[in-house]
Write an enzyme that holds these catalytic residues in place. Structure first.
Site, PDB file in Angstrom:
ATOM      1  N   CYS A  53       7.783  16.405  -4.112  1.00 52.61           N
ATOM      2  CA  CYS A  53       9.121  15.784  -4.013  1.00 52.61           C
ATOM      3  C   CYS A  53      10.072  16.263  -5.111  1.00 52.61           C
ATOM      4  O   CYS A  53      11.277  16.019  -5.034  1.00 52.61           O
ATOM      5  CB  CYS A  53       9.000  14.263  -4.059  1.00 52.61           C
ATOM      6  SG  CYS A  53       7.903  13.599  -2.813  1.00 52.61           S
ATOM      7  N   HIS A  80      15.544  10.910  -6.044  1.00 53.82           N
ATOM      8  CA  HIS A  80      14.685  11.173  -4.884  1.00 53.82           C
ATOM      9  C   HIS A  80      14.583   9.886  -4.082  1.00 53.82           C
ATOM     10  O   HIS A  80      14.386   8.799  -4.639  1.00 53.82           O
ATOM     11  CB  HIS A  80      13.310  11.630  -5.372  1.00 53.82           C
ATOM     12  CG  HIS A  80      12.288  11.681  -4.286  1.00 53.82           C
ATOM     13  ND1 HIS A  80      12.516  12.309  -3.089  1.00 53.82           N
ATOM     14  CD2 HIS A  80      11.038  11.163  -4.216  1.00 53.82           C
ATOM     15  CE1 HIS A  80      11.434  12.181  -2.322  1.00 53.82           C
ATOM     16  NE2 HIS A  80      10.532  11.481  -2.987  1.00 53.82           N
ATOM     17  N   ASN A 137      11.514   9.044   3.238  1.00 54.36           N
ATOM     18  CA  ASN A 137      11.197  10.009   2.180  1.00 54.36           C
ATOM     19  C   ASN A 137      11.031  11.389   2.808  1.00 54.36           C
ATOM     20  O   ASN A 137      10.095  11.618   3.568  1.00 54.36           O
ATOM     21  CB  ASN A 137       9.900   9.556   1.494  1.00 54.36           C
ATOM     22  CG  ASN A 137       9.484  10.468   0.353  1.00 54.36           C
ATOM     23  OD1 ASN A 137      10.017  11.570   0.184  1.00 54.36           O
ATOM     24  ND2 ASN A 137       8.519  10.006  -0.428  1.00 54.36           N
TER      25      ASN A 137
HETATM   26  N1  ACO Z   1       2.904  -2.824   7.136  1.00 48.97           N
HETATM   27  C1  ACO Z   1       2.301  -3.962   6.797  1.00 48.97           C
HETATM   28  N2  ACO Z   1       1.443  -4.071   5.780  1.00 48.97           N
HETATM   29  C2  ACO Z   1       1.201  -2.955   5.052  1.00 48.97           C
HETATM   30  C3  ACO Z   1       1.804  -1.722   5.352  1.00 48.97           C
HETATM   31  C4  ACO Z   1       2.681  -1.684   6.442  1.00 48.97           C
HETATM   32  N3  ACO Z   1       3.315  -0.560   6.799  1.00 48.97           N
HETATM   33  N4  ACO Z   1       1.366  -0.824   4.463  1.00 48.97           N
HETATM   34  C5  ACO Z   1       0.521  -1.441   3.623  1.00 48.97           C
HETATM   35  N5  ACO Z   1       0.406  -2.728   3.991  1.00 48.97           N
HETATM   36  C6  ACO Z   1      -0.388  -3.766   3.381  1.00 48.97           C
HETATM   37  C7  ACO Z   1      -1.500  -3.208   2.536  1.00 48.97           C
HETATM   38  O1  ACO Z   1      -2.596  -2.910   3.341  1.00 48.97           O
HETATM   39  C8  ACO Z   1      -1.757  -4.353   1.574  1.00 48.97           C
HETATM   40  O2  ACO Z   1      -2.603  -5.248   2.212  1.00 48.97           O
HETATM   41  P1  ACO Z   1      -3.819  -5.920   1.391  1.00 48.97           P
HETATM   42  O3  ACO Z   1      -3.168  -6.638   0.233  1.00 48.97           O
HETATM   43  O4  ACO Z   1      -4.431  -6.820   2.405  1.00 48.97           O
HETATM   44  O5  ACO Z   1      -4.678  -4.770   0.969  1.00 48.97           O
HETATM   45  C9  ACO Z   1      -0.410  -5.038   1.452  1.00 48.97           C
HETATM   46  O6  ACO Z   1       0.412  -4.520   2.498  1.00 48.97           O
HETATM   47  C10 ACO Z   1       0.306  -4.803   0.133  1.00 48.97           C
HETATM   48  O7  ACO Z   1       0.149  -3.480  -0.257  1.00 48.97           O
HETATM   49  P2  ACO Z   1       0.789  -2.931  -1.584  1.00 48.97           P
HETATM   50  O8  ACO Z   1       0.311  -1.548  -1.792  1.00 48.97           O
HETATM   51  O9  ACO Z   1       0.657  -3.907  -2.683  1.00 48.97           O
HETATM   52  O10 ACO Z   1       2.330  -2.937  -1.192  1.00 48.97           O
HETATM   53  P3  ACO Z   1       3.495  -2.452  -2.085  1.00 48.97           P
HETATM   54  O11 ACO Z   1       4.449  -3.553  -2.284  1.00 48.97           O
HETATM   55  O12 ACO Z   1       2.995  -1.706  -3.280  1.00 48.97           O
HETATM   56  O13 ACO Z   1       4.209  -1.367  -1.164  1.00 48.97           O
HETATM   57  C11 ACO Z   1       4.279   0.992  -0.793  1.00 48.97           C
HETATM   58  C12 ACO Z   1       3.472  -0.277  -0.660  1.00 48.97           C
HETATM   59  C13 ACO Z   1       5.586   0.836  -0.042  1.00 48.97           C
HETATM   60  C14 ACO Z   1       3.487   2.145  -0.222  1.00 48.97           C
HETATM   61  C15 ACO Z   1       4.553   1.210  -2.296  1.00 48.97           C
HETATM   62  O14 ACO Z   1       3.383   1.121  -3.031  1.00 48.97           O
HETATM   63  C16 ACO Z   1       5.209   2.540  -2.554  1.00 48.97           C
HETATM   64  O15 ACO Z   1       6.336   2.776  -2.177  1.00 48.97           O
HETATM   65  N6  ACO Z   1       4.518   3.446  -3.274  1.00 48.97           N
HETATM   66  C17 ACO Z   1       5.082   4.737  -3.562  1.00 48.97           C
HETATM   67  C18 ACO Z   1       4.724   5.621  -2.451  1.00 48.97           C
HETATM   68  C19 ACO Z   1       5.605   6.787  -2.297  1.00 48.97           C
HETATM   69  O16 ACO Z   1       6.805   6.695  -2.328  1.00 48.97           O
HETATM   70  N7  ACO Z   1       4.975   7.929  -2.057  1.00 48.97           N
HETATM   71  C20 ACO Z   1       5.667   9.073  -1.663  1.00 48.97           C
HETATM   72  C21 ACO Z   1       5.498  10.225  -2.536  1.00 48.97           C
HETATM   73  S1  ACO Z   1       5.834   9.963  -4.179  1.00 48.97           S
HETATM   74  C22 ACO Z   1       7.393   9.723  -4.186  1.00 48.97           C
HETATM   75  O17 ACO Z   1       8.075  10.259  -3.353  1.00 48.97           O
HETATM   76  C23 ACO Z   1       7.931   8.881  -5.250  1.00 48.97           C
END
Ligand code: ACO
Length: 329
Positions: free
Chosen positions: A116, A256, A286
């Site tokens: 990214c 980003h 993204n």
């Molecule tokens: N729908 C419903 N529930 C979901 C989904 C979904 N699409 N995805 C995950 N969950 C669930 C998980 O399974 C978890 O359940 P559990 O507690 O029973 O295990 C629950 O939701 C909470 O998960 P968390 O990981 O705590 O959720 P969080 O608030 O952290 O959000 C997310 C998750 C959006 C992926 C976040 O961690 C994030 O944005 N991380 C960065 C990822 C990213 O951007 N990566 C791209 C490359 S790097 C970059 O570009 C910066």
């Protein structure tokens, strides 16, 4: 800060595929809801390619628009740099397909892969090519078809990513506009938190590796989130110092576009109010290396980024890689 920057952005362009994938579409594909996706990420829609469309198709369209905007002919381009993690083929570089498509036959063309942060890495390279007089005209493209490496049965990742491309033409600066400073970092010790394990030489495309879904993005979302917030904040602070700017000098932060909560945390770290932060993650999701050049082009077209404005670009991605740039447009 240099008095007269070496290189400036003289034109930009973008390309977004036509097909929209909404949160409501995803509700039918995996166990998720529009409410969960918007509240956790800020994403409402993302655009994805049709069958047969590939990264160079989007990159070509973005490049042609950027050249037109810059009033530069393809044969004037000395270097094409294509930042992507979703190249058309294993080799050659996606940049050479763009070169062929636009007729930039006098250019050297190659890809870089910094996830990214690819566009920022590319900007630093383009600036160096021009500063050292190795090139007069650099075409820098960030383009992705992340839908090709997304597992649409994995709710943890499939809601996040979209496709698109953005491009910028850079030439020597003759005034105070241009690249004021750049900053790039990486930390390979954390590569396992966000990666596509397969399709390379370590895990070739065998039936077993496909079965283990190595051809798709794998991510430890929570860890990636934490590192993204820290590193993007650090990079935003660092570029202000490197460029000799204060918060008041910044007209627009173009981060980003991965997650609205990461964007908000980055803005808060350098104390910028929401009206100075560019957000389009709601529309495109993204798009990795494409996200910053798409946002730059959109901001220039809708008047959020005007001639003379100072923008701070900040990114973070797999590797991990992160970085920033200060640019007077
Ligand atoms: N729908 C419903 N529930 C979901 C989904 C979904 N699409 N995805 C995950 N969950 C669930 C998980 O399974 C978890 O359940 P559990 O507690 O029973 O295990 C629950 O939701 C909470 O998960 P968390 O990981 O705590 O959720 P969080 O608030 O952290 O959000 C997310 C998750 C959006 C992926 C976040 O961690 C994030 O944005 N991380 C960065 C990822 C990213 O951007 N990566 C791209 C490359 S790097 C970059 O570009 C910066």
């Amino acid at each position: 800060m240099r008095n007269q920057p070496a290189a400036k952005i003289v034109g930009t362009g973008a390309s977004i595929p036509e097909k929209v994938l909404t949160n409501f579409d995803l509700e039918k594909m995996v166990d998720t809801t529009d409410e969960w996706i918007t509240s956790r990420t800020g994403i409402e829609t993302r655009y994805i390619v049709q069958d047969g469309q590939c990264t160079s198709d989007l990159g070509t369209e973005a490049a042609l628009r950027a050249l037109k905007d810059a009033r530069v002919k393809a044969k004037e381009v000395d270097v094409i740099i294509f930042a992507t993690i979703t190249s058309d083929v294993g080799f050659p570089a996606t940049a050479v397909f763009v070169q062929k498509n636009i007729g930039a036959h006098n250019a050297a063309a190659f890809d870089i892969q910094a996830t990214c942060t690819g566009f920022i890495y590319g900007l630093e390279m383009a600036d160096a090519f021009i500063a050292t007089r190795r090139a007069k005209t650099v075409l820098l493209i960030g383009g992705e078809t992340l839908s090709r490496i997304t597992d649409y049965s994995d709710r943890n990742t499939c809601v996040l990513f979209g496709d698109g491309a953005g491009a910028a033409v850079l030439q020597p600066s003759d005034d105070d506009r241009g690249i004021l400073a750049t900053y790039t970092r990486s930390d390979g010790r954390l590569h396992n938190l966000l990666m596509m394990e397969g399709m390379g030489t370590k895990n070739p495309p065998t039936a077993q590796n496909y079965h283990e879904k190595m051809q798709y993005i794998q991510m430890e979302g929570r860890d990636v989130f934490k590192h993204a917030v820290t590193c993007m904040g650090d990079a935003a602070e660092m570029i202000l110092v490197k460029a000799g700017l204060s918060q008041a000098d910044v007209d627009l932060l173009i981060p980003h576009q991965a997650n609205i909560r990461i964007i908000d945390a980055t803005a808060k770290r350098i104390k910028l109010p929401p009206e100075k932060v560019y957000v389009n993650v709601n529309k495109y999701g993204n798009t990795s290396a494409a996200s910053i050049p798409i946002a730059i082009d959109e901001a220039r077209r809708n008047g959020r980024l005007k001639q003379g404005d100072v923008a701070i670009l900040v990114a973070f991605g797999g590797g991990f890689t992160w970085g920033s740039a200060a640019v007077r447009f």
